[in-house]
Write an enzyme that holds these catalytic residues in place. Structure first.
Site, PDB file in Angstrom:
ATOM      1  N   LYS A 184       7.504 -16.205  -7.923  1.00  0.00           N
ATOM      2  CA  LYS A 184       7.306 -16.206  -6.467  1.00  0.00           C
ATOM      3  C   LYS A 184       6.509 -17.437  -6.027  1.00  0.00           C
ATOM      4  O   LYS A 184       6.842 -18.088  -5.036  1.00  0.00           O
ATOM      5  CB  LYS A 184       6.611 -14.901  -6.043  1.00  0.00           C
ATOM      6  N   GLN A 191       1.229  -7.445  -6.430  1.00  0.00           N
ATOM      7  CA  GLN A 191       2.248  -7.211  -7.456  1.00  0.00           C
ATOM      8  C   GLN A 191       2.074  -5.823  -8.075  1.00  0.00           C
ATOM      9  O   GLN A 191       0.987  -5.471  -8.525  1.00  0.00           O
ATOM     10  CB  GLN A 191       2.150  -8.305  -8.539  1.00  0.00           C
ATOM     11  N   ASP A 227       6.330  -7.685   1.794  1.00  0.00           N
ATOM     12  CA  ASP A 227       7.085  -6.848   0.853  1.00  0.00           C
ATOM     13  C   ASP A 227       7.743  -5.676   1.596  1.00  0.00           C
ATOM     14  O   ASP A 227       8.610  -4.993   1.038  1.00  0.00           O
ATOM     15  CB  ASP A 227       6.155  -6.297  -0.245  1.00  0.00           C
TER      16      ASP A 227
END
Ligand code: NAP
Length: 291
Positions: free
Chosen positions: A52, A96, A119
């Site tokens: 990412k 994460q 997200d």
């Protein structure tokens, strides 16, 4: 059979973003900035976060990687999130997953400012998605929709079977595929670990999305001729012949299933790169909305 090449489609999205970001820079405007929090040093999480951050560099975004110790308390992690929430330079925040067992995913997700939740896991954004309103759509299902769009896969009126009902993949995937959008307008069946006769459902599917995390679960006898198969699964399997010591396996037995499909995603190189491209799109959108 044709390959839904996530690497190629993701590159096209990143190339477009690169041009947009260069334009922002040329106009002296704010550049998108993604902040990623990584707790502990899980090998797979390190790889995903690394990819990412690399994608941010590629498109010209700023990125910050906040590394925290495995044993950090939940409260300390929440403090870090609050700092990023109030930092005007940060457009997108991601934590994460998975988190260590002593930390609640739910508390952490709920602590992220919904306007920076790139997200798309915050309940506020999930609610918007359910109502078909503009929002941050979770990156993996968003990436799959972008892949279907890229390859102009006809979805309207098709029967889609989604195997898996997690909040980050299966459930939002089922919502998006059944939405009155293009791609979308599918009739959707959601299967999970308590579903009886998954094979019967899969055999009726024009589109199968396998997102259960069980390597090679979907076999050729479960797939009808001409189906579109999207393999979300990524499982690391030990492989001493590889330098890394492992290989990646999807949830679909690719070699036997592929010959029956009209289109299929490979693992790796299918859904994974699209997830990252969708995250980049969400971060860009957040920056545009705030500035
Ligand atoms: P998860 O949270 O573990 O959810 C798995 C889902 O599959 C659950 O709903 C579970 O049912 C269902 N399931 C498990 N075993 C099953 C079985 N034998 N038959 C039918 N359904 C079954 O996993 P996830 O986070 O959604 O991830 C799924 C896979 O996608 C994993 O391999 C993950 O690594 C991968 N993934 C890939 C990307 C990417 O970018 N490519 C992104 C995210 C995840 P219950 O609800 O009944 O337990």
């Amino acid at each position: 059979m044709q390959i839904l090449d996530g690497k190629k489609a993701a590159q096209a999205i990143k190339d477009e973003l690169k041009i947009d970001v260069a334009q922002l820079a040329a106009e002296g405007k704010k550049i998108p900035h993604l902040a990623a929090i990584l707790v502990g040093n899980n090998g797979a999480s390190e790889t995903y976060v690394g990819a990412k951050v690399k994608a941010c560099e590629e498109v010209g975004f700023r990125s910050t990687l906040v590394r925290l110790d495995e044993n950090i308390s939940e409260n300390k992690l929440l403090d870090e999130i609050r700092l990023l929430n109030t930092d005007p330079d940060v457009d997108g925040i991601l934590v994460q997953l998975p988190l260590p067992k002593h930390i609640s995913d739910e508390e952490v997700i709920n602590a992220i400012d919904p306007d920076k939740d790139v997200d798309g896991f915050h309940p506020v954004n999930v609610g918007y998605m359910l109502q078909g309103l503009p929002t941050f759509v979770p990156a993996t299902p968003h990436g799959i929709m972008l892949l279907l769009q890229h390859y102009k896969i006809e979805t309207a009126g098709k029967h889609a079977v989604v195997v898996g009902r997690s909040n980050i993949v299966g459930r939002p995937m089922s919502v998006l595929l059944s939405s009155n959008t293009n791609p979308g307008n599918c009739t959707v069946t959601v299967c999970h670990s308590k579903t009886n006769n998954i094979k019967e459902f899969c055999l009726q599917a024009d589109i199968i999305v396998a997102a259960l995390g069980k390597p090679e679960f979907v076999t050729a006898d479960m797939v009808k001729e001409g189906a579109v198969v999207i393999d979300v699964g990524i499982t690391r399997m030990e492989d001493p012949t590889k330098k890394s010591g492992f290989k990646l396996k999807g949830d679909v037995e690719f070699d036997t299933v592929a010959p029956k499909c009209s289109w299929i995603t490979p693992v790796p190189g299918g859904v994974g790169p699209m997830t990252i491209a969708a995250l980049m799109k969400n971060t860009y959108k957040s920056c545009m909305q705030k500035n």
